[in-house]
Design an enzyme around this catalytic site. Structure first.
Site, mmCIF file in Angstrom:
data_model
loop_
_atom_site.group_PDB
_atom_site.id
_atom_site.type_symbol
_atom_site.label_atom_id
_atom_site.label_comp_id
_atom_site.label_asym_id
_atom_site.label_seq_id
_atom_site.Cartn_x
_atom_site.Cartn_y
_atom_site.Cartn_z
ATOM 1 N N SER A 1 0.818 -1.224 0.015
ATOM 2 C CA SER A 1 0.084 -0.051 0.073
ATOM 3 C C SER A 1 0.877 1.235 -0.113
ATOM 4 C CB SER A 1 -0.951 0.112 1.225
ATOM 5 O OG SER A 1 -2.055 0.828 1.030
ATOM 6 N N ASP B 1 -4.902 -3.998 -2.988
ATOM 7 C CA ASP B 1 -4.168 -3.706 -1.891
ATOM 8 C C ASP B 1 -3.680 -4.891 -1.211
ATOM 9 O OD1 ASP B 1 -3.339 -2.475 0.707
ATOM 10 O OD2 ASP B 1 -4.472 -0.817 0.208
#
Length: 295
Positions: free
Chosen positions: A53, A212
């Site tokens: 991320s 993610d």
């Protein structure tokens, strides 16, 4: 919460072989501030970096331009973005979040054609963690499962490395940013590692869609790092009040913020307190360094 956690009285940064950047959106500016202070005091980046991320993007900024370049780009982009969601697109059933253009523009500010060669030849290699959707759940089901697992882990189990996402079929995949063949592939990898549909759409990476990495594990540990886990330092972005600021667990070292990081995870408007998160990292690093050793 965790068994066999031991507090650390002194972190020896010179012994860190792998540095892990947990995800967390704007909370990752704490990592940027903390690491920048260490580098200013003479610390060197370890040979192996791992991130997911926004944590992966922060790590990449240290291998290309600098964390300051990334910070200034973030502040500039947020200042020119008045709202998170474009309501005008709602009648067409299209969800338009500002992140869909703000995040790629931010990544391009420090990872671009002019800095790609610097990344490729860096002495530190950055492994980026992605989440592969569960085949039987599909993309929507995988996002829902990952979100559920996040809420369970945060509010019920309060764990650092969750097991529930894997039990639901989500899988974490790892790719080395330095090995990307061109700038487009490198940027896509960083953006995919932070893609949380519908805020940011999934991207095809290596022939399969990826989202993610935090949906599987917000503080990713590649299998190959298990061989050197005693030399692994994980920079968390969540504050765990019941745990020491620096501690060892499962043979690894962990470093958490001294308090809840004072910034919204997803906000990307002028009021976002990015600088406060960054400054907290600088202060925490200064306090930690006063009791630590490094070369």
């Amino acid at each position: 919460m965790l068994d066999k956690v031991n507090g650390i009285r002194e972190l020896d940064f010179s012994n860190v072989g792998t540095l892990v950047f947990a995800g967390g959106g704007n909370r990752c500016w704490w990592q940027a501030g903390a690491l920048r202070y260490l580098l200013e005091q003479g610390m060197r980046l370890p040979a192996q970096l791992v991130g997911t991320s926004a944590g992966a993007a922060v790590a990449a900024s240290f291998l290309t331009e600098s964390a300051d370049t990334a910070l200034q780009a973030c502040l500039r982009l947020y200042a020119s973005n008045p709202k998170i969601f474009d309501w005008s697109a709602l009648p067409t059933l299209k969800l338009k979040f500002a992140h869909q253009h703000v995040y790629p523009a931010w990544v391009d500010a420090f990872l671009n054609a002019g800095t790609f060669a610097t990344l490729r030849h860096s002495a530190s290699r950055l492994t980026v963690a992605l989440t592969r959707p569960a085949r039987f759940l599909g993309m929507g089901g995988s996002v829902a499962a990952g979100t559920l697992a996040y809420l369970v882990d945060k509010y019920l189990w309060n764990s650092i490395h969750p097991r529930l996402p894997r039990l639901l079929g989500l899988r974490q995949d790892f790719m080395v940013l330095n090995d990307c063949v061109d700038i487009e592939a490198a940027q896509s990898l960083l953006i995919a590692a932070a893609s949380a549909p519908p805020i940011m759409l999934a991207r095809p990476i290596g022939g399969r869609h990826a989202i993610d990495g935090g949906y599987t594990d917000n503080a990713p540990i590649p299998p190959q790092s298990e061989m050197e886990q005693s030399n692994t330092l994980v920079m968390l972005t969540r504050h765990y009040p019941k745990l020491p600021l620096q501690f060892t667990w499962m043979g690894r070292m962990y470093w958490q913020p001294s308090q809840r990081i004072p910034v919204s995870t997803w906000d990307c408007t002028p009021k976002t307190t990015v600088r406060e998160a960054y400054d907290l990292g600088m202060r925490d690093s200064a306090r930690t360094l006063s009791a630590c050793s490094f070369r």
